[in-house]
Design an enzyme around this catalytic site. Sequence first.
Site, PDB file in Angstrom:
ATOM      1  N   SER A  52       0.828  -1.203   0.000  1.00 18.26           N
ATOM      2  CA  SER A  52       0.000   0.000   0.000  1.00 18.26           C
ATOM      3  C   SER A  52       0.868   1.262   0.000  1.00 18.26           C
ATOM      4  O   SER A  52       1.668   1.454  -0.902  1.00 18.26           O
ATOM      5  CB  SER A  52      -0.969  -0.043   1.188  1.00 18.26           C
ATOM      6  OG  SER A  52      -1.979   0.925   1.064  1.00 18.26           O
ATOM      7  N   ASP A  67     -10.327  -3.408  -5.041  1.00 15.15           N
ATOM      8  CA  ASP A  67      -9.387  -2.430  -4.493  1.00 15.15           C
ATOM      9  C   ASP A  67      -9.333  -1.221  -5.422  1.00 15.15           C
ATOM     10  O   ASP A  67      -9.104  -1.378  -6.627  1.00 15.15           O
ATOM     11  CB  ASP A  67      -7.998  -3.084  -4.374  1.00 15.15           C
ATOM     12  CG  ASP A  67      -6.937  -2.180  -3.788  1.00 15.15           C
ATOM     13  OD1 ASP A  67      -7.256  -1.050  -3.361  1.00 15.15           O
ATOM     14  OD2 ASP A  67      -5.767  -2.608  -3.742  1.00 15.15           O
ATOM     15  N   HIS A  80      -8.168  -4.832  -0.671  1.00 16.88           N
ATOM     16  CA  HIS A  80      -7.010  -4.053  -0.255  1.00 16.88           C
ATOM     17  C   HIS A  80      -6.657  -4.330   1.206  1.00 16.88           C
ATOM     18  O   HIS A  80      -7.520  -4.361   2.078  1.00 16.88           O
ATOM     19  CB  HIS A  80      -7.264  -2.549  -0.424  1.00 16.88           C
ATOM     20  CG  HIS A  80      -6.042  -1.732  -0.143  1.00 16.88           C
ATOM     21  ND1 HIS A  80      -5.050  -1.556  -1.075  1.00 16.88           N
ATOM     22  CD2 HIS A  80      -5.612  -1.100   0.981  1.00 16.88           C
ATOM     23  CE1 HIS A  80      -4.079  -0.830  -0.541  1.00 16.88           C
ATOM     24  NE2 HIS A  80      -4.400  -0.547   0.701  1.00 16.88           N
TER      25      HIS A  80
END
EC number: 3.1.1.71
Length: 362
Positions: free
Chosen positions: A145, A302, A332
Amino acid sequence: CHLIHYLRLSHHLIVLNYLISTFDKLKSVSSEDINIMDAVFDGVEVRVFAPPAKRDERLKRSVVYIHGGGWALASARTSLYNNLCRIMAESLNAVIVSVEYRLVPEVCFPEQFHDALRATKHFLQPDVLAEYSVDPSRIAISGDSAGGNLAAAVCQQLSKDEQLTIRPKLQALIYPVLQAFDFNTPSYQQNMNMPVLPRYVMINYWIDYFNGNYDLAHSLLINNHTALDVGQALSFRGRLNWTSLLPSSFKKNYKPVIQTTGKAEIIQEIPALLDVRAVPLLAENETLQLQPKTYILTCENDVLRDDGVMYAKRLENAGVEVTLDHFDDCFHGCMIFTIWPTDFSAGVQTRNSYIKWLDENL
């Protein structure tokens, strides 16, 4: 950065922070299998996970790992990341360096980038690698991320540093956030209300990272900052044209959102929106050609899916060997959720695939 930014974080972010920090930060408790040490690399805190030396073994491979959390949450020391790095160290028999970069609201861009870069460059020094018995030719840089954002940006920077004698062999990016240019890619449109990371939350993360004004959120959401009359953005448009960079299976019937007239003052107020140290997907081809062999993990559910897919395609077009590891049924952030009370099969599935690739290529 101002404390007011942190106080204005939405209820969603506070809940997410609670989820990520379910348990207190863990002290560096070593086990028989892994020696866990806290250290400081050029002023940056790190946690090092080192397996015991095996008989007749000289040097180990290594991964520099940068945790996610929107540049604002989590820690190398929380149980979720401590657990991930310990399992990586055991599974790969590798030295894992987990970077404890400073967070919003204490600091904003570019300080997180500088912390990650300083710690990585320190580790890449021959004498430091020797201290940890690491093979200089078998080092990866990785992150998930926002950590994937920092890993990609650091890797780009290292590739252009002519003073460096040792560079990463691989980069491995897990559902990375790579651009703030277009908040209407198909995955942003498709997953705008998807739990864990809705679109408005990702935009808030960007605003906090850049120490910007929340009043700009709606303008960013409709791409006013990259309208056709915003001169500063024009030269970057071709580097993020999802109509050519995404396969039809991802594009489906989504339409580009390109404003004719927008607000050039947004870029003047937040120039970092076009700074490749913050948005690695906008890097020029000459930089992409210098990148090492790359792994990118993406999840269908996501908003950031297309960031990773587009980066994979741009790297591939630049001649880099890329593995795009896409999961149709995952979301995610799933990879860190592998321990009770948030132990998801999606977490184990993605983590195993990621570690397998590292094991085969590092």
